[in-house]
Design an enzyme around this catalytic site. Structure first.
Site, mmCIF file in Angstrom:
data_model
loop_
_atom_site.group_PDB
_atom_site.id
_atom_site.type_symbol
_atom_site.label_atom_id
_atom_site.label_comp_id
_atom_site.label_asym_id
_atom_site.label_seq_id
_atom_site.Cartn_x
_atom_site.Cartn_y
_atom_site.Cartn_z
ATOM 1 N N GLN A 97 0.824 -1.210 0.000
ATOM 2 C CA GLN A 97 0.000 0.000 0.000
ATOM 3 C C GLN A 97 0.858 1.260 0.000
ATOM 4 O O GLN A 97 1.997 1.253 0.455
ATOM 5 C CB GLN A 97 -0.891 0.035 1.244
ATOM 6 N N HIS A 99 -0.011 5.436 1.031
ATOM 7 C CA HIS A 99 -1.001 6.404 1.498
ATOM 8 C C HIS A 99 -0.619 7.786 0.977
ATOM 9 O O HIS A 99 0.516 8.223 1.167
ATOM 10 C CB HIS A 99 -1.073 6.419 3.023
ATOM 11 N N GLU A 134 0.998 6.151 9.915
ATOM 12 C CA GLU A 134 0.823 4.959 10.754
ATOM 13 C C GLU A 134 2.099 4.659 11.537
ATOM 14 O O GLU A 134 3.203 4.917 11.058
ATOM 15 C CB GLU A 134 0.521 3.726 9.878
ATOM 16 N N ARG A 274 -3.326 0.829 -3.722
ATOM 17 C CA ARG A 274 -2.695 -0.498 -3.682
ATOM 18 C C ARG A 274 -1.595 -0.609 -4.733
ATOM 19 O O ARG A 274 -1.670 0.012 -5.783
ATOM 20 C CB ARG A 274 -3.753 -1.585 -3.869
#
Length: 391
Positions: A97, A99, A134, A274
Site C-alpha cells: 500500500q 497512502h 501509521e 494499492r
C-alpha cells in the site's frame, strides 16, 4: 474513564489463533481475527457503558461532548477522535500500500466526488480528505516491507532477474529515481505472456538464491503465485521487527505487513492506493503520482524511543496521534495528557484510579480516558500502551 468494548474485524488475512493465544479472546467459529479496533471510527466504533448501565458508541458519546472528552485543541483542530488504535494479527501478507499525503488526499477526494464516483466503487481511491500516517509496534516477531532500498542494493538484487523485463535492464543501466518509477509501473502493468515470462524468470532465480529477500519472496508466493508484487522485496526494504521495536510509515512510501502481531496506530483515514499482492483494483497512474521514488536505508526505518522514568515515548512526526509505553509498578504513577487517551494493557495487570473510581485492565483490555479526566493514576504489573495527542 471507561473500559472499551471493542470489535474484531474478520479479514481473510487474519490469524485464527493470535488474539486467543495472546489475550484469551474467544473464536468459536474459527474465523480469521485480523484486527481488534479501539477508537471511534465510523465504520466500527468501540462502545462504552454509561453511568446508568447503558451501552453506547464511543463516537456518539464524543459527539455529544467534544471539548470535554477530546480537549479543546483536538476538538478545534480535528473535530473527532483523530486516531484509530488496533491490534493487527497477520497470518498471511497484506497488500502493498501507499497512502497519499494530506494535500493530495484533499485534492483526490474532491476530484472523485466531482466525478460522481460512489464511495463503495472498486475504482474509488479516496474515501476521505485525510492523510494516513501509521506507526506499527511489534508484539511478536513481525515481518514487513517498508520504503525503497538504496539503489546500489536494488541493483545487486535485480542482477539475477535482469532478463525478466526490459524495464529491469533499463534501470540497471542508469539506476535513478526516474527509471525506478518506470520499473515500478512496468512491473505492475504486466499482463498475459509478458507477466508469465517475468514471473518464470523470478521463480527460476529462487532456486539458486538463498537468504533474504529471496526467502520473503518464497513466503509471499505461497499466497500470491501470479502477482507481479512478487518482485517488490527486491525493491523494498524487508524489515523484521523484534517485539518492542516500532517503525513509522510515511505518506507516499510503499509498505506491506507480511506476518506477525503488532499494535498499529493510524490517523482516521481509509485512503489506500494499492501496489500489488492483491486481487483488488490498482490505479497505476494515481499510484505512481503519489509515490516518492527515493531510497531509505533500512537502518533508518526503526523509531528510536525516548525513555523518561517508566515511560518510553516513540516520537511521531505528525499531530494526529502520539504513542508511549508505560512500565507499571506497585507504586502509582500519574498518566496525563491534554487530550483523550486510549490505554491498552499489553501484559500483566493494570489498575487505573481516578478519585474514587478504580478500573482493572487485563492483557488485551483497554480504557478510554477523556481529556477532562486527566490525569489518572496507574499501578500494577506489566505494561500499558497509551495513544493520545500532544496538542
Amino acid at each position: 474513564m471507561q473500559k472499551l468494548i471493542n470489535s474484531v474485524q474478520n479479514y481473510a488475512w487474519g490469524s485464527k489463533t493470535a488474539l486467543t493465544e495472546l489475550y484469551g479472546i474467544a473464536n468459536p467459529q474459527q474465523q480469521p481475527m485480523a484486527e481488534l479496533w479501539m477508537g471511534a471510527h465510523p465504520k466500527s466504533s468501540s462502545r462504552i457503558t454509561t453511568a446508568n448501565g447503558e451501552t453506547v458508541s464511543l463516537r456518539d458519546a464524543i459527539e455529544k461532548n467534544k471539548t470535554a472528552m477530546l480537549g479543546e485543541a483536538v476538538a478545534n483542530r480535528f473535530g473527532e477522535l483523530p486516531f484509530l488504535f488496533k491490534v493487527l494479527c497477520a497470518a498471511q501478507p497484506l497488500s502493498i500500500q501507499v497512502h497519499p499525503n494530506k494535500r493530495n488526499s484533499e485534492i483526490g477526494f474532491a476530484k472523485e466526488n466531482a466525478a460522481g464516483i460512489p464511495m463503495d466503487a472498486a475504482e474509488r481511491n479516496y474515501k476521505d480528505p485525510n492523510h494516513k500516517p501509521e506507526l506499527v509496534f511489534a508484539l511478536t516477531p513481525f515481518l514487513a516491507m517498508n520504503a525503497f532500498r538504496e539503489f546500489s542494493d536494488i541493483v545487486s538484487l535485480l542482477q539475477p532477474v535482469a532478463g525478466a523485463h526490459s524495464a529491469i535492464a533499463h534501470f540497471l543501466q542508469v539506476p535513478n529515481a526516474e527509471r525506478l518509477s518506470q520499473l515500478f509501473a512496468s512491473l505492475l502493468n504486466m499482463q498475459g505472456e509478458e507477466k508469465s515470462r517475468a514471473l518464470a524468470v523470478l521463480k527460476a532465480a529462487l532456486n539458486s538464491q538463498q537468504g533474504e529477500p529471496w526467502q520473503t519472496i518464497r513466503v509471499i508466493s505461497e499466497y500470491y503465485p501470479d502477482d507481479s508484487g512478487l518482485f517488490s522485496p527486491l525493491l523494498l526494504n524487508v524489515v523484521k521487527l523484534n517485539p518492542g521495536e516500532a517503525m513509522f510509515l510515511f505518506a507516499e512510501t510503499p509498505h506491506a505487513y507480511l506476518q506477525g502481531v503488532a499494535l498499529e496506530v493510524m490517523a482516521n483515514s481509509d485512503n489506500v492506493l494499492r501496489a500489488g499482492l492483491t486481487p483488488k483494483y490498482i490505479d497505476i497512474p494515481e499510484l505512481v503520482a503519489n509515490v516518492k521514488f527515493e531510497p531509505k536505508p533500512a537502518g533508518e526505518l526503526l523509531t528510536a524511543p525516548v525513555k523518561s522514568g517508566a515511560e518510553l515515548d516513540f516520537p511521531i512526526p505528525v499531530d494526529d496521534f502520539a504513542f508511549s509505553l508505560h512500565d507499571l509498578a506497585l507504586q502509582e504513577t500519574s498518566i496525563g495528557q491534554h487530550s483523550a487517551a486510549i490505554l491498552f494493557c499489553v501484559e500483566g495487570e493494570a489498575v487505573l484510579r481516578k478519585d474514587e473510581q478504580r478500573l482493572v485492565l487485563k492483557p488485551g483490555e483497554s480504557a478510554f480516558i477523556g481529556a477532562d479526566e486527566s490525569p489518572v493514576n496507574a499501578s500494577g504489573t506489566g505494561r500499558l500502551a497509551r495513544v493520545y495527542n500532544k496538542l
